[in-house]
Scaffold this motif. Structure first.
Motif, PDB file in Angstrom:
ATOM      1  N   GLU A   1       0.911  -1.208  -0.064  1.00 61.05           N
ATOM      2  CA  GLU A   1       0.087  -0.163  -0.035  1.00 61.05           C
ATOM      3  C   GLU A   1       0.826   1.193  -0.100  1.00 61.05           C
ATOM      4  OE1 GLU A   1      -3.753   2.180  -0.070  1.00 61.05           O
ATOM      5  OE2 GLU A   1      -3.097   0.174  -0.589  1.00 61.05           O
ATOM      6  N   ALA A   2       2.051   1.478   0.831  1.00 66.62           N
ATOM      7  CA  ALA A   2       2.812   2.450   0.743  1.00 66.62           C
ATOM      8  C   ALA A   2       3.463   2.869  -0.570  1.00 66.62           C
ATOM      9  CB  ALA A   2       4.015   2.158   1.985  1.00 66.62           C
ATOM     10  N   LYS A   3       3.746   1.766  -1.329  1.00 69.13           N
ATOM     11  CA  LYS A   3       4.232   2.221  -2.807  1.00 69.13           C
ATOM     12  C   LYS A   3       3.000   2.581  -3.607  1.00 69.13           C
ATOM     13  CE  LYS A   3       7.746  -1.574  -2.181  1.00 69.13           C
ATOM     14  NZ  LYS A   3       8.092  -3.097  -2.652  1.00 69.13           N
ATOM     15  N   ARG A   4       1.765   2.502  -3.285  1.00 72.19           N
ATOM     16  CA  ARG A   4       0.870   2.696  -4.207  1.00 72.19           C
ATOM     17  C   ARG A   4       0.128   4.024  -3.795  1.00 72.19           C
ATOM     18  NH1 ARG A   4      -4.499   3.129  -4.440  1.00 72.19           N
ATOM     19  NH2 ARG A   4      -4.865   2.932  -2.404  1.00 72.19           N
ATOM     20  N   ALA A   5       0.189   4.387  -2.408  1.00 73.45           N
ATOM     21  CA  ALA A   5      -0.438   5.814  -2.052  1.00 73.45           C
ATOM     22  C   ALA A   5       0.264   6.292  -0.789  1.00 73.45           C
ATOM     23  CB  ALA A   5      -1.865   5.432  -1.915  1.00 73.45           C
ATOM     24  N   ALA A   6       0.298   7.482  -0.458  1.00 74.15           N
ATOM     25  CA  ALA A   6       0.962   8.158   0.576  1.00 74.15           C
ATOM     26  C   ALA A   6      -0.299   7.640   1.826  1.00 74.15           C
ATOM     27  CB  ALA A   6       0.780   9.601   0.624  1.00 74.15           C
ATOM     28  N   PRO A   7       0.507   7.886   3.188  1.00 77.52           N
ATOM     29  CA  PRO A   7      -0.404   7.553   3.930  1.00 77.52           C
ATOM     30  C   PRO A   7      -1.370   8.646   4.514  1.00 77.52           C
ATOM     31  CG  PRO A   7       1.918   8.123   4.592  1.00 77.52           C
ATOM     32  CD  PRO A   7       1.720   8.155   3.373  1.00 77.52           C
ATOM     33  N   VAL A   8      -2.380   8.161   5.017  1.00 84.66           N
ATOM     34  CA  VAL A   8      -3.492   9.539   5.740  1.00 84.66           C
ATOM     35  C   VAL A   8      -3.127  10.008   7.054  1.00 84.66           C
ATOM     36  CG1 VAL A   8      -5.852   9.895   6.064  1.00 84.66           C
ATOM     37  CG2 VAL A   8      -5.262   8.305   4.143  1.00 84.66           C
ATOM     38  N   VAL A   9      -2.216  10.865   7.327  1.00 79.56           N
ATOM     39  CA  VAL A   9      -1.746  11.326   8.314  1.00 79.56           C
ATOM     40  C   VAL A   9      -2.116  12.807   8.723  1.00 79.56           C
ATOM     41  CG1 VAL A   9       0.045   9.678   8.660  1.00 79.56           C
ATOM     42  CG2 VAL A   9       0.450  12.003   7.571  1.00 79.56           C
ATOM     43  N   PRO A  10      -2.390  13.464   9.862  1.00 85.18           N
ATOM     44  CA  PRO A  10      -2.825  14.754   9.953  1.00 85.18           C
ATOM     45  C   PRO A  10      -1.553  15.614   9.634  1.00 85.18           C
ATOM     46  CG  PRO A  10      -3.312  13.427  11.995  1.00 85.18           C
ATOM     47  CD  PRO A  10      -2.642  12.362  10.830  1.00 85.18           C
ATOM     48  N   GLN A  11      -1.784  16.816   9.073  1.00 83.92           N
ATOM     49  CA  GLN A  11      -0.688  17.690   8.582  1.00 83.92           C
ATOM     50  C   GLN A  11      -0.453  18.418   9.871  1.00 83.92           C
ATOM     51  OE1 GLN A  11       1.131  17.591   5.727  1.00 83.92           O
ATOM     52  NE2 GLN A  11       0.012  15.616   5.685  1.00 83.92           N
ATOM     53  N   LEU A  12       0.800  19.006  10.101  1.00 89.09           N
ATOM     54  CA  LEU A  12       1.202  19.574  11.224  1.00 89.09           C
ATOM     55  C   LEU A  12       0.996  21.108  10.739  1.00 89.09           C
ATOM     56  CD1 LEU A  12       4.923  18.499  12.036  1.00 89.09           C
ATOM     57  CD2 LEU A  12       2.885  18.392  13.671  1.00 89.09           C
ATOM     58  N   PRO A  13       0.567  22.180  11.635  1.00 87.58           N
ATOM     59  CA  PRO A  13       0.320  23.381  11.363  1.00 87.58           C
ATOM     60  C   PRO A  13       1.435  23.983  10.962  1.00 87.58           C
ATOM     61  CG  PRO A  13      -0.514  22.619  13.549  1.00 87.58           C
ATOM     62  CD  PRO A  13       0.076  21.638  13.145  1.00 87.58           C
ATOM     63  N   GLU A  14       1.278  25.061  10.246  1.00 90.91           N
ATOM     64  CA  GLU A  14       2.501  25.760   9.476  1.00 90.91           C
ATOM     65  C   GLU A  14       3.805  26.181  10.474  1.00 90.91           C
ATOM     66  OE1 GLU A  14       4.463  26.440   6.152  1.00 90.91           O
ATOM     67  OE2 GLU A  14       2.375  25.771   6.296  1.00 90.91           O
ATOM     68  N   GLU A  15       3.232  26.623  11.710  1.00 89.68           N
ATOM     69  CA  GLU A  15       4.143  27.248  12.561  1.00 89.68           C
ATOM     70  C   GLU A  15       5.112  25.836  13.208  1.00 89.68           C
ATOM     71  OE1 GLU A  15       0.431  27.468  14.870  1.00 89.68           O
ATOM     72  OE2 GLU A  15       1.163  27.630  12.950  1.00 89.68           O
ATOM     73  N   PHE A  16       4.716  24.455  12.995  1.00 91.36           N
ATOM     74  CA  PHE A  16       5.218  23.462  13.773  1.00 91.36           C
ATOM     75  C   PHE A  16       6.223  22.793  12.684  1.00 91.36           C
ATOM     76  CE2 PHE A  16       1.961  24.421  16.567  1.00 91.36           C
ATOM     77  CZ  PHE A  16       2.430  24.380  18.066  1.00 91.36           C
ATOM     78  N   LYS A  17       5.956  22.921  11.332  1.00 87.46           N
ATOM     79  CA  LYS A  17       6.394  22.077  10.381  1.00 87.46           C
ATOM     80  C   LYS A  17       8.025  21.997  10.356  1.00 87.46           C
ATOM     81  CE  LYS A  17       2.830  22.235   6.887  1.00 87.46           C
ATOM     82  NZ  LYS A  17       2.462  22.678   5.554  1.00 87.46           N
ATOM     83  N   HIS A  18       8.527  23.118  10.908  1.00 86.67           N
ATOM     84  CA  HIS A  18      10.146  23.310  10.906  1.00 86.67           C
ATOM     85  C   HIS A  18      10.804  21.952  11.576  1.00 86.67           C
ATOM     86  CE1 HIS A  18      10.836  25.318  14.822  1.00 86.67           C
ATOM     87  NE2 HIS A  18       9.466  25.635  14.713  1.00 86.67           N
TER      88      HIS A  18
END
Length: 216
Positions: A66-83
């Motif tokens: 499945e990982a080779k077929r599609a990206a995981p469904v995970v919550p995105q980090l808020p912009e200020e925490f992405k770093h």
């Protein structure tokens, strides 16, 4: 006190394991100790499924496909925490000798999450969907206690939130009931001492970054 200090500092994320089997006695001892973790109203809300042997292998194959077929469904980090994620990635890939521009090697490294970095045992941590943030905190304390108990017994661990990104695969392969929310996985095994990435100890912010004393 010194032994406990050393134990806490010794626990870190292992990203390549030996194939050496993990004795069930060590797992049982660690799980029994983790039961003493505090929890809201003593609910003990953690639900743990442990896969090894054939069941672990089957789960790995399903996740890798499945990982080779599609990206995981995970919550995105808020912009200020992405770093934080970007900085961690730079440290981890750097320790493995993977350059930032080497996208092919990075992609291969990411896929290794879904084979549990070679760990012979994987635990999946869940909580009932009707429970709240205080109970999430209880599960977090359980997970930390479990990983420290495993570390004390000479085992390495890696807490893998990424596994929850393929919850449908986990539910199918491990018969996880629909009322359980999948929080993360924990890869468990003996550390490969020859893998450079296993010697990385990611730094932490100074205490004052997170703590404020309110003096009278």
């Amino acid at each position: 006190m010194a032994d406990f200090d050393q134990l806490v500092k010794a626990r870190h994320s292992i990203r390549k394991f030996l194939s050496t089997p993990v004795p069930r006695t060590l797992l049982n001892e660690s799980l029994a100790l983790a039961q003493f973790a505090p929890s809201n109203s003593n609910i003990q809300p953690w639900h743990v499924l442990i896969a090894d042997g054939v069941r672990r292998d089957r789960l790995k194959e399903a996740l890798m496909t499945e990982a080779k077929r599609a990206a995981p469904v995970v919550p995105q980090l808020p912009e200020e925490f992405k770093h934080f994620r970007q900085e961690l990635g730079a440290e981890v890939y750097g320790a493995m000798g993977i350059a930032r521009e080497d996208k092919a090697s990075r992609a291969v490294a990411v896929l290794r999450n879904y084979e549990f970095f070679g760990a012979p045992v994987v635990a999946i941590i869940c909580i009932h969907q009707d429970l709240g943030r205080a109970d999430d905190m209880s599960v977090g304390m359980y997970v930390q206690t479990l990983m420290l108990a495993l570390t004390e017994r000479g085992l390495g661990t890696c807490c893998e939130v990424s596994l929850a990104g393929y919850s449908d695969i986990l539910r199918t392969e491990l018969n996880i009931q629909p009322e359980l929310v999948i929080i993360c996985g924990i890869a468990i095994g003996y550390t490969d001492p020859d893998f450079p990435g296993n010697h990385l100890h990611v730094g932490r912010a100074p205490v004052e970054h997170n703590v404020v004393y309110l003096d009278s």
